[in-house]
Scaffold this motif. Structure first.
Motif, short mmCIF file in Angstrom:
data_model
loop_
_atom_site.label_atom_id
_atom_site.label_comp_id
_atom_site.label_asym_id
_atom_site.label_seq_id
_atom_site.Cartn_x
_atom_site.Cartn_y
_atom_site.Cartn_z
N UNK A 95 -12.04 3.92 -13.48
CA UNK A 95 -12.65 3.25 -14.64
C UNK A 95 -13.55 4.23 -15.40
N UNK A 96 -14.20 5.14 -14.69
CA UNK A 96 -15.04 6.13 -15.38
C UNK A 96 -14.20 7.00 -16.30
N UNK A 97 -13.05 7.48 -15.82
CA UNK A 97 -12.17 8.30 -16.67
C UNK A 97 -11.65 7.48 -17.85
N UNK A 149 -4.82 8.11 -21.62
CA UNK A 149 -6.05 8.91 -21.51
C UNK A 149 -5.86 10.30 -22.11
N UNK A 150 -4.71 10.90 -21.83
CA UNK A 150 -4.45 12.24 -22.37
C UNK A 150 -4.35 12.20 -23.89
N UNK A 151 -3.69 11.16 -24.44
CA UNK A 151 -3.55 11.06 -25.89
C UNK A 151 -4.90 10.81 -26.57
N UNK A 152 -5.69 9.86 -26.02
CA UNK A 152 -6.99 9.56 -26.62
C UNK A 152 -7.92 10.76 -26.57
N UNK A 153 -7.97 11.43 -25.42
CA UNK A 153 -8.83 12.60 -25.29
C UNK A 153 -8.33 13.75 -26.16
N UNK A 154 -7.00 13.91 -26.25
CA UNK A 154 -6.44 14.98 -27.08
C UNK A 154 -6.74 14.79 -28.55
N UNK A 164 -14.01 16.49 -17.39
CA UNK A 164 -14.57 15.34 -16.66
C UNK A 164 -13.59 14.18 -16.63
N UNK A 165 -12.94 13.90 -17.77
CA UNK A 165 -11.95 12.83 -17.81
C UNK A 165 -10.81 13.11 -16.84
N UNK A 170 -10.17 10.97 -13.25
CA UNK A 170 -8.91 10.25 -13.03
C UNK A 170 -8.22 10.75 -11.76
N UNK A 171 -8.26 12.05 -11.52
CA UNK A 171 -7.64 12.61 -10.31
C UNK A 171 -8.34 12.11 -9.06
N UNK A 172 -9.66 12.01 -9.08
CA UNK A 172 -10.38 11.48 -7.94
C UNK A 172 -10.06 10.01 -7.70
N UNK A 173 -9.93 9.23 -8.79
CA UNK A 173 -9.54 7.84 -8.64
C UNK A 173 -8.19 7.69 -7.97
#
Length: 580
Positions: free
Chosen positions: A310-312, A395-400, A420-421, A425-428
């Motif tokens: 959820x954080x990512x 997430x990749x599209x929004x951050x990109x 950080x994003x 996500x990888x930790x989740x």
């Protein structure tokens, strides 16, 4: 809707029914699977049963701490915005606190009104008695909102003497005090706090009281825990989720290091979301005797899984919304519509009516904006994989898109946020794999799966023998009129046998498990098919049915069994044992 109670009082000593499914502990994974008949933790009629433990009380206290920290930081931040003259931020922050709280308090108070209101012209649920074919009286309820009545000749539910005027006056005064207290509690927006404290009180009472009252208080504790977990799930995704995105967007928009109050509010909202999801899954599993309970290690793994995922997700939303506000709104609405349609086409069976089910699916669509939430029986690994692939692409599209609007050569801070994003996500995903591979109640995902039966280390096959009385199949559709009347549905007669389902994830051959049949003791028969996991059982969401079961359970010297109607077998041969 109907419920029936069958049979005379069960024997208090050990018997062949002791290996039935009321054995496992209900919270914290204590006794995740009962061993064998007569072994430790196995309960039958008059058996010891599950106990409310200290760690269950600590879990409730932690839930209260999360609740108060989330609300307090949001209100503190709103007051800070007001004092700084930022009235727009103050209004939005306060709106996301008060509006969801009002909705949840109204729902909680509505449940209280129904629980403490007796049907017109009747002191309790509809109960009638008749002779049983097994030699004992049968207690049956039809339309549990009708009057409490008993037929002549019933030794169990005979007529009670009329109460005196003094006792009636004291009873009315007590009821008035309860109504005034509950009204004040809900006006102060503390309905969930009251339910948390009540669940803890009932659990402690079940630990301190004698055997009969212990079962009764434990059952009521399960009901109260189910109520508060559903209320908290609704409130967190109406309050904490939008609050989290709002505060993250403001922090990103202002740039630089975040201030203390926004950082505290963001952290509290994030922990509240992760904690509520894990707590909901734990209480849901604890309430169902056909599922293994979720251990506290598994619950912590779920908290970490949802915390980082959820954080990512929220940070990606905040980055995109800080630049493209209009497109962010369009994206959220489109994603919600797609997720809601996905849930609806899955034909969920959580509620008792069609319109309640639609509203529930819309709320689940909101949850799917932020994280995964299982609402369908069967293997979920493919659906989880598909969902997180979609989330990864989004997430990749929004951050990109956000990063493309920055200055690549000089803005090193933007690159840190992108990392950080990705790392969050990888930790989740990592903690999700830890949960499914090591801490799932049914065993590791890559090893032979434990069967759906809750007993192990006993010889014999896990499936029911011919004409066995055992747990019902969980793949049952919602009851319809033709099914209830025995008409043919979809070209098949309603009485056509269907194979029962006992495995959560069928795969490698399961460990052989024996299930000793229990045919003695009081039985409460419910004229509904059992809902499919991960839905709540009908007696947890239908409050008329709940009141009837509590009345019958309290009047029975031994813990009754619950038996749902089987659509596949016309003579109602399948049953399951209560865990209380």
């Amino acid at each position: 809707m109907a419920a029936k109670s069958d049979g005379a009082v069960a024997a208090a000593g050990p018997g062949p029914e002791e290996a039935a499914g009321g054995a496992r502990g209900s919270a914290g994974g204590r006794g995740e699977a009962a061993e064998v008949a007569g072994g430790p933790g196995v309960t039958g009629a008059g058996g010891p049963g599950p106990r409310y433990e200290l760690r269950d009380c600590c879990w409730v206290l932690c839930a209260l701490l999360v609740f108060f920290s989330d609300g307090a930081t949001d209100l503190w931040l709103a007051a800070s915005y007001y004092l700084e003259g930022q009235h727009t931020y103050f209004g939005l922050t306060l709106l996301f606190v008060l509006l969801p709280s009002l909705v949840v308090q109204l729902l909680s108070f509505r449940w209280f009104v129904y629980d403490y209101t007796e049907p017109a012209g009747a002191p309790g649920p509809a109960v009638s008695t008749k002779d049983s074919g097994t030699g004992g009286p049968v207690i049956s309820t039809k339309d549990s909102a009708v009057a409490f009545r008993t037929k002549e000749g019933s030794p169990e539910l005979g007529s009670r003497p009329a109460p005196s005027s003094a006792s009636t006056y004291r009873r009315r005064c007590c009821r008035l005090c309860i109504w005034l207290l509950q009204t004040l509690v809900h006006l102060l927006q503390l309905g969930q706090v009251w339910r948390y404290l009540r669940a803890m009180y009932l659990g402690l009472q079940s630990r301190w009281r004698g055997e009969r009252l212990r079962r009764h208080f434990y059952w009521r504790m399960l009901f109260e825990s189910a109520d508060v977990s559903m209320l908290r799930l609704l409130e967190t995704f109406l309050r904490s989720a939008p609050q989290l995105v709002l505060q993250l967007s403001l922090v990103v928009h202002e740039g630089g290091a975040p201030k203390l109050l926004p950082a505290l509010s963001i952290s509290a909202s994030l922990v509240s979301l992760a904690w509520t999801l894990a707590s909901y899954q734990k209480v849901l599993r604890d309430s169902r005797d056909d599922k293994r309970p979720l251990s506290y290690k598994g619950a912590v793994a779920q908290v970490l899984w949802h915390l980082f995922a959820i954080a990512a997700r929220s940070l990606a939303f905040a980055l995109f919304a800080s630049v493209y506000k209009l497109y962010f709104g369009i994206f959220i609405v489109a994603h919600w519509c797609v997720m809601t349609f996905w849930v609806i086409q899955g034909e969920t069976d959580f509620c008792m009516s069609k319109w309640e089910e639609i509203i529930y699916n819309m709320v689940v669509g909101i949850i799917y904006i932020f994280c995964w939430f299982n609402v369908k029986e069967g293997r979920s690994r493919h659906r989880v994989t598909l969902y997180y692939c979609i989330v990864l692409l989004e997430n990749a599209a929004l951050t990109g898109f956000w990063y493309s609007s920055r200055n690549f050569s000089t803005d090193f801070h933007s690159l840190i946020l992108v990392c950080v994003v990705a790392s969050s996500f990888a930790l989740g995903v990592f903690f999700m794999c830890v949960y499914y591979c090591l801490l799932h109640p049914n065993g590791p995902m890559l090893s032979p799966q434990a069967p759906g039966c809750i007993f192990r280390k006993a010889p014999g096959p896990c499936g029911p023998p011919a004409d066995a009385v055992t747990s019902p199949p969980r793949s049952l559709p919602r009851t319809t009129g033709p099914e209830r009347d025995g008409a043919s549905v979809g070209g098949e007669r309603a009485g056509t046998p269907t194979p029962p389902v006992f495995q959560v994830r069928p795969g490698l051959p399961p460990t052989p498990v024996a299930r000793t049949l229990r045919t003695e003791g009081p039985v409460i028969r419910i004229d509904l098919p059992r809902k499919k996991y991960p839905a709540w059982d009908a007696h947890f969401i239908d409050r008329r049915l709940r009141k009837t079961i509590l009345a019958l359970e309290y009047s029975s010297p031994t813990t009754p069994r619950l038996q749902y109607r089987s659509v596949g077998i016309s003579q109602e041969l399948l049953e399951y044992e209560t865990t209380v």
